[in-house]
Design an enzyme around this catalytic site. Structure first.
Site, PDB file in Angstrom:
ATOM      1  N   LYS A 126      -5.532 -11.650  16.965  1.00 54.69           N
ATOM      2  CA  LYS A 126      -4.663 -12.815  16.880  1.00 54.69           C
ATOM      3  C   LYS A 126      -4.820 -13.638  18.152  1.00 54.69           C
ATOM      4  CE  LYS A 126      -1.301 -12.812  19.054  1.00 54.69           C
ATOM      5  NZ  LYS A 126      -0.660 -13.343  20.298  1.00 54.69           N
TER       6      LYS A 126
ATOM      7  N   ASP B  60       4.978 -10.674  16.086  1.00 53.62           N
ATOM      8  CA  ASP B  60       3.669 -11.115  15.593  1.00 53.62           C
ATOM      9  C   ASP B  60       3.263 -10.425  14.292  1.00 53.62           C
ATOM     10  OD1 ASP B  60       3.431 -12.741  17.781  1.00 53.62           O
ATOM     11  OD2 ASP B  60       1.988 -11.478  18.836  1.00 53.62           O
TER      12      ASP B  60
END
Length: 270
Positions: free
Chosen positions: A10, A130
């Site tokens: 990410k 996240d």
């Protein structure tokens, strides 16, 4: 039956911190993007759940039974056991959401085998801000603490990207705590390209207080004439997007010669 999943790295192409919340978290606006490489998970049927960690950064996980892979397994119903081998290729505490990406991959594994419960987003959010974005691992906008997700037109999909980390772990909590509390305005609207060009990362300055090497990484990456460069999350990993794979690979070779101790990964934006 064996299932293999990539835990996609990410990156935050923009991260605007708006205010401190009373619950101790921060209100933010971020543009999540994902690279087509990262950690790898292999899952096999077993009598009981188990997690084995291998790879370059396996030693950074102090307790393999208390990492986000094991925690993700514990919050998802599945009738049989899963023996998961985690190949840890992403550095720890690097701003790449490595643990969250691993958890997201577990959600996809369980979804393929058994499906996910209707409240899977809430279960994912309890594991980390996240994690919900990492389940689908596609570019999206995150609001609130990062768990309120909105779609975005991804006009940078497929672009070559280089990730560089000076091998200095940076803990997220202290970086957020060092944020000066100044609201510098909302994240711009538009496509992924629009937001990447006009956005910023409000954690860059506080992260450099804990890891001054970030400035050198960004300077060297800027010297490679990228399309766009920035720091991901709370650091210390920095990213550079290039117009061609040859351009990215040339930059990677030159950086490796200049700073052979740095960690690097090449890929493409998903």
């Amino acid at each position: 039956m064996t299932i293999k999943e990539t835990a996609y790295a990410k990156i935050n192409l923009a991260l605007h911190v708006r205010r401190r919340r009373e619950d101790g978290y921060h209100e933010l606006e971020t543009l999540f993007a994902f690279v087509d490489c990262g950690d790898f998970l292999t899952a096999r049927s077993a009598q009981h759940d188990s997690v084995e960690t291998i790879g370059e950064f396996a030693g950074g996980i102090e307790n393999p039974f208390d990492n986000l892979v094991a925690k993700a397994l514990s919050v998802l119903p599945h009738p049989d056991g899963l023996a998961i081998t985690l190949e840890k290729n992403l550095p720890i505490a690097a701003g790449l959401g490595g643990g969250s990406a691993d958890a997201g991959a577990v959600f996809r594994i369980v979804r393929e085998r058994h499906g996910l419960p209707d409240d899977w987003r809430e279960r994912a959010a309890k594991l980390g801000a996240d994690v919900p974005a990492c389940v689908e691992s596609v570019a999206c906008i995150g609001r609130g603490t990062g768990t309120e997700l909105l779609p975005v037109k991804n006009d940078l999909s497929g672009m070559p990207v280089l990730l560089v980390n000076p091998r200095k772990p940076v803990s997220t909590g202290p970086v957020f705590a060092a944020w000066d509390g100044v609201d510098r305005g909302p994240m711009p609207e538009g496509t992924v390209d629009d937001i990447t060009r006009k956005g910023r990362n409000d954690l860059l300055f506080p992260a450099q207080q804990f890891c001054p090497e970030i400035a050198q990484v960004l300077e060297d990456m800027n010297d490679s004439d990228p399309y766009r460069v920035g720091m991901s999350g709370s650091g210390a990993t920095c990213w550079a997007i290039y117009k061609t794979a040859d351009h990215r690979d040339k930059a990677a070779r030159e950086l490796a010669e200049q700073e052979p101790q740095w960690w690097m990964m090449r890929g493409n934006l998903r």
